[in-house]
Design an enzyme around this catalytic site. Structure first.
Site, short mmCIF file in Angstrom:
data_model
loop_
_atom_site.label_atom_id
_atom_site.label_comp_id
_atom_site.label_asym_id
_atom_site.label_seq_id
_atom_site.Cartn_x
_atom_site.Cartn_y
_atom_site.Cartn_z
N ASP A 5 0.87 -1.17 0.00
CA ASP A 5 0.00 0.00 0.00
C ASP A 5 0.92 1.23 0.00
O ASP A 5 2.10 1.12 0.35
CB ASP A 5 -0.87 -0.03 1.26
N ASP A 49 -1.63 -0.90 6.19
CA ASP A 49 -1.82 -0.39 7.54
C ASP A 49 -3.26 0.06 7.84
O ASP A 49 -3.60 0.29 8.99
CB ASP A 49 -0.89 0.79 7.81
N ASP A 100 -7.08 -1.80 3.73
CA ASP A 100 -6.11 -2.83 3.32
C ASP A 100 -6.47 -4.22 3.85
O ASP A 100 -5.88 -5.21 3.42
CB ASP A 100 -4.70 -2.47 3.82
#
Length: 634
Positions: free
Chosen positions: A331, A529, A533
């Site tokens: 990410d 995080d 996600d």
């Protein structure tokens, strides 16, 4: 007085932890005395000492073997050793049987040492958990209470030198906090009003008041302990296979021993003494002690190694899979980047001073809690511009802010809000050039046109470039999955050194892209995080969460980076790969030793003492080889 009692209790605990080793060593001393006395012709006393050595050295493993057999209704390795020792005594080989028990006890003590070593991090963590806290009552006085009795919203006093009792926020005062228990960093962090505190960390300087925001059972510290505990209790696929294999193998060995007691007498004309002796030797050398010990010590040592360095595996299965990763997806915001945008450029039109424009822009943005607005306000303060306290504004969701200052209307926002044409024409298309650099551009306009523009961007984590390169050196393909726009994604991917990127991803898009990667590369990791996600972390072969991520990300992931250091990913991969190499070495070595000893026994080359040393020696060697995983990986 209390200190002396605690010291005595600790000594008792230490003594109990080493009782297996003490018993093994005592049996070894008795064997030496028995051998010396036997040499002097005192056979009865010698045999008595050997029997005592049997009982002292073999009690722990025999008890374990009998209990496991009753519980699982299946014979195990410990029972084979008991049968072998008894068989040795029956045919008069008391010394060999006693040595077998002695070495078996030593290997058992080594396994216990491995378990204690791997649990050391848990014990040290649990000792850091405060059991009491200073509760501030309604009348302003404080009273010491148990942390388990506290409720969310309780206001607590934390004095200098004390550990933070629960997770919460500072409501009064400021201090420096030692965060090493959470993130492993030795440098203290300055904390002020409104900032977050974590249980188990140390208040170094000022007295502070804090409000409890989470139950004591749900603190970040407690989650770390739970993660390590679950990791040490969950077995890897290899360990599960070996344990299933053990029961079948033990039965095969016992059947083979029974056959060995009779068949060679009729086929090869061996006398009954030789036949029975070779059957006992077979019972010793064919036992899979080394094979059973090939995996667990190495796995526990690896989990312990990772926990010590801020990498928490939720189980042996995840540790085993991690070294097989071929691709890792990242990410962007909060993972590759800090998640905190900063102002990189600020431009005004020709007749407007920067300080004046920045004063107007920051005064408007100070009324918003949007990350971009906070970044602009911080930028103004860094440049000596203090925003006005209150300005009349109107928030236009998805576009920007409308404000009235000294009867002049100002617009702050994107090109659509302030006027695309004047935005694109400002300073000959400067905004477009900034956007191509991956920056987000905020416009300030009045009735005359664009007053100023501020370009902002999220910054890469300091260690990101090194972390990505180290993964490439390990042969890992790296890709970024981000919800950001194409231009910003391209710039971040290039700066980080990623192999590829996919922009404008929704949570479901990330899952789809991961499935495509898994079809191509089979084993794929995902680092994230945020709440968005979590689906991707669950989909990936190995989900990796940043330690300061959301609770959902932490719970969904298979591995947690407590220090938020991306370089730990390559360390974890090296740790997993080294563990797999050691396990393969142990399995190959133990099978090879068993095979050679069985063949040599049938050829009457190996006698019982050599069989005992070869078999039990190989068990000790594989355990020691597994303990190498406690050392730091280079």
């Amino acid at each position: 007085m209390i200190a002396n009692v605690e010291k005595r209790q600790k000594n008792v605990i230490d003594w109990k932890e080493h009782i297996e080793l003490i018993a093994a060593l005592l049996s070894g001393v008795l064997i030496i005395f028995a051998w010396i006395i036997g040499k002097n012709g005192e056979a009865n006393i010698s045999v008595t000492l050997y029997i005592i050595a049997f009982l002292i050295g073999g009690f722990a493993k025999a008890k374990e073997g009998v209990e496991e057999t009753i519980k699982n209704r299946e014979l195990n390795v410990e029972m084979l050793m008991i049968f072998a020792a008894i068989g040795s005594g029956i045919i008069g080989y008391w010394a060999e049987g006693a040595i077998l028990i002695f070495i078996f006890a030593i290997s058992g003590a080594l396994e216990t040492f491995t378990l204690n070593k791997s649990h050391k991090e848990i014990s040290s963590l649990m000792e850091l958990q405060p059991e009491e806290a200073w509760l501030i009552q309604k009348d302003g006085t404080d009273i010491k209470v148990s942390t388990s009795s506290l409720l969310v919203g309780s206001v607590l006093l934390v004095k200098p030198g004390e550990r933070i009792p629960v997770d919460g926020q500072i409501t009064r005062g400021s201090t420096s906090v030692d965060m090493s228990a959470i993130n492993g960093e030795s440098l203290p962090v300055t904390k002020g009003i409104g900032e977050e505190l974590f249980a188990g960390t140390v208040n170094l300087s000022g007295a502070i008041e804090m409000e409890m925001t989470k139950p004591s059972s749900e603190t970040l510290f407690q989650k770390i302990i739970t993660l390590v505990q679950s990791a040490q209790s969950e077995k890897s696929p290899s360990q599960q296979f070996i344990e299933k294999f053990e029961g079948t193998y033990v039965k095969v060995v016992l059947v083979s021993v029974v056959v060995m007691m009779f068949l060679p007498h009729y086929l090869f004309d061996w006398d009954w003494t030789t036949t029975f002796y070779r059957a006992i030797v077979l019972l010793v050398v064919a036992s899979p002690c080394a094979l059973v010990a090939s995996i667990m010590p190495a796995t526990l040592a690896s989990v312990s190694n990772g926990a010590k360095r801020g990498v928490l595996f939720k189980g042996g299965v995840h540790l085993e899979h991690f070294g097989s990763l071929k691709t890792i997806a990242f990410d962007k915001t909060g993972t590759l980047t800090t998640g905190k945008p900063i102002v990189t450029d600020f431009y005004t039109r020709e007749n407007v001073e920067s300080e004046v424009a920045l004063d107007i822009l920051s005064s408007i943005e100070s009324q918003s809690n949007h990350p971009l607005a906070i970044a602009i306000t911080n930028f103004a303060k860094e440049n000596g511009v203090v925003p006005k306290e209150r300005i009349e504004i109107e928030d236009v969701p998805g576009h920007g802010i409308r404000a009235l200052i000294n009867n002049e209307e100002y617009l702050v926002g994107n090109p659509r809000f302030v006027g695309r044409e004047i935005a694109e024409d400002f300073k000959e298309g400067l905004a477009l050039k900034l956007a191509e650099e991956g920056k987000t551009v905020i416009f300030l306009s009045d009735s005359k046109g664009i007053v100023a523009i501020a370009a902002l961007r999220d910054t890469l984590r300091e260690e990101a470039v090194v972390a990505i390169q180290s993964l490439k050196d390990l042969g890992i393909y790296t890709v970024m999955l981000t919800g950001d726009n194409e231009k910003t994604a391209a710039v971040i991917a290039k700066e980080a050194g990623l192999d590829s990127y996919i922009a404008e991803c929704l949570p479901e898009t990330k899952v789809e892209q991961l499935k495509i990667l898994m079809k191509k590369y089979k084993s794929v990791g995902m680092v994230g995080d945020g709440i968005n996600d979590a689906p991707a972390l669950a989909t990936a072969t190995s989900g990796i969460a940043m330690g300061d991520g959301t609770d959902v990300a932490l719970e969904t992931a298979d591995i947690v980076l407590m220090q938020n250091d991306l370089r730990r990913i390559s360390y974890a991969i090296k740790l997993s790969r080294k563990m797999q190499r050691i396990v393969k070495q142990n399995v190959f070595f133990s099978i090879a030793v068993i095979t050679i000893l069985i063949i040599f026994n049938f050829m009457q080359i190996v006698d019982l003492p050599i069989g005992v040393i070869g078999h039990e020696g190989s068990t000790i060697l594989v355990i020691l080889n597994g303990l190498r995983m406690l050392n730091r990986i280079n």
